[in-house]
Design a protein around this motif. Sequence first.
Motif, short mmCIF file in Angstrom:
data_model
loop_
_atom_site.label_atom_id
_atom_site.label_comp_id
_atom_site.label_asym_id
_atom_site.label_seq_id
_atom_site.Cartn_x
_atom_site.Cartn_y
_atom_site.Cartn_z
N ARG B 122 71.28 4.15 9.41
CA ARG B 122 72.35 3.62 10.25
C ARG B 122 71.81 2.56 11.22
NH1 ARG B 122 76.91 6.71 10.81
NH2 ARG B 122 77.74 4.78 11.65
N THR B 123 70.65 2.84 11.82
CA THR B 123 70.09 1.85 12.75
C THR B 123 69.68 0.58 12.01
OG1 THR B 123 67.80 2.63 12.60
CG2 THR B 123 69.17 3.65 14.28
N LEU B 124 69.47 0.69 10.70
CA LEU B 124 69.08 -0.49 9.93
C LEU B 124 70.30 -1.24 9.40
CD1 LEU B 124 66.02 1.08 8.10
CD2 LEU B 124 65.94 -0.81 9.73
N GLY B 125 71.47 -0.89 9.90
CA GLY B 125 72.65 -1.67 9.57
C GLY B 125 73.54 -1.08 8.49
N ALA B 126 73.19 0.13 7.99
CA ALA B 126 74.00 0.73 6.93
C ALA B 126 75.16 1.52 7.53
CB ALA B 126 73.14 1.64 6.07
N GLY B 127 76.35 1.33 7.01
CA GLY B 127 77.49 2.16 7.40
C GLY B 127 77.32 3.53 6.77
#
Lengths: 232, 218
Positions: B122-127
């Motif tokens: 999530r912190t890496l931009g994944a929903g």
Amino acid sequence: MTVALQVDVRVRREGSGFSLDVAFEAPPGVTILFGRSGSGKSTLLAAIAGLVRPSGGRVALGDEVWFDAGSGVDRPVERRGVAFVFQSLALFPHLTAEANVAYGVDPSIGRVDRRRRAREMLDRLGVAHLALRRPATFSGGEAQRVALARAIARSPSVVLLDEPLSSLDEELRDGLAADIRAFVRELGVPAVYVTHDRAEARVIGDRVVLIEAGRVRAAGSVDELLPASPRG
Amino acid sequence: MELGPLALSFEVAAAATLVSAVVGVAIAALLAARRFPGRDLLDVILTAPMVLPPTVLGYYLLVALGRRSVLGRAFEAITGQSIVFTRTGAVVAATVGALPIIVKSGRAALEAVDPTLLAAARTLGAGPARAFFTVALPLASRGLVAAIMLAFARSLGDFGVTLMIAGDLPGQTQTAALAIYDAIEGGREADAIGMVVVLSAIALAVLYGVNKLGERAR
């Protein structure tokens, strides 16, 4: 342009008696959250990232509001543009180092460019030789460098680090600490770094926020609050 | 040995496994990922087929899917045939038996994935969806494959519920498990023995495979 991270976070855990009520500002550079384990530093970091929902307060980067209990704003984690380095590093065990780093790079730039960017970052951290290997085979220092490459590769607007060096021995720690400091300087963004190690804080930090039992006890420069002589 | 009932069993089991894998993994993901009102109730209802008598389960399905039920009539209006006492009924019966296995083991496999890895995604931009498909699903894949294999073996052997809602119509709904019963009942043991051997061999092979998957996961 200097944009500061403004944090005002309240977290209550039902039943446990634990409560966090902390406000501070982190300008570009490294702000250390210093305190004992259990003082609430990691929870605070998770709340900034959006991994924990605060019960009250406000988190904003410049005029970009990430969380505001008053107006009900709560931007999802994935749209806050943070880089988070976990204490356990949290490298994806099923992906190679290169794929781990590429995971966080903006998907709109295409697969080939993502891979190239990942290689570049691994190279800059001196672990390009690990590109096609999986995390299970990495040493502690190597895993640490891959995790750092992964966090920074996405050109974050804020860098959050949760005791990232705690599992390393002293020698490796000093080298990496200097690298982290250099990277954050280069990015020119606010970084919040959680640690309970005075030496580490002194090497990496520009400012310190002392956290005790979920409250801010003091905030100021590293030299002022964490002087070189131990015991104090 | 009669091949018809065995072939039908495979066809029904394959369809039931496909349906229960898709539906079951989705439900397992929902149960593993978040707390919501009625979560425990949903879990209990989905697990009930493991402990209810097949006749009771079959009765409920007849009421819910029979030709006079809302679902039964809707299905018949669309496809031109009823659910009960057809091949569709046999697939439903097998699916109801297989679903709890996939939901239970699938949930356990998904819950065993380190939540920090999902947080990292999530912190890496994944929903949430990308985090699920690129991190949770691959890391739980051994457990999920094992669950799907068990579900297939279970589908292959359903007897009671199939009898209740699909009947025992040779050539249409008579699966191997039913044909074995008929053959023994009618004193044609020789007809039964081949199917007994095949079903036993598949069950043992599946269990062996599932154990191997478990060992490699460790």
